[in-house]
Design a protein around this motif. Sequence first.
Motif: not given
Length: 129
Positions: A11-17, A20-23, A49-65
């Motif tokens: 597993l490389g990373a868990t990604s979250i749609d 605004n990825p920065t926020e 990252t915390d050195g062991a895990h990676i969490l990635a935020m990915m921009r989705v323009d039509d994001y729906v919560p």
Amino acid sequence: MTQAQPPVGRLGATSIDCPNPTELADFYSRLLGMRRLVETPDGGVVAITDGAHILAMMRVDDYVPPTWPGPGQHQQMHLDVSVTDLDEAVRGAERLGARQAEHQAAPALWRVMLDPVGHPFCLTTVGAG
């Protein structure tokens, strides 16, 4: 006896749609004590990252919560965050911009929270010991 095949990878990373990825990366960095690993030039992907895990935020323009636990938009992803004191952890997460979900199925074990863009995540003492 069948010999297990070696894994293809790990597993490389868990990604979250999100919108605004920065926020959202800033929120999870503070919540989980992670640091910025990489950001694309356009800011469309930010990984922490915390050195062991990676969490990635990915921009989705039509994001729906998510509308969890109700029907409609499913929760998309869900993190469990191990803590030692639920009430203290809830207060800390709220200071960072999270809010408690209305539905709490087992509040003595898990507190369902919503991140700033609506993804559910749980604070839990299960396995924190």
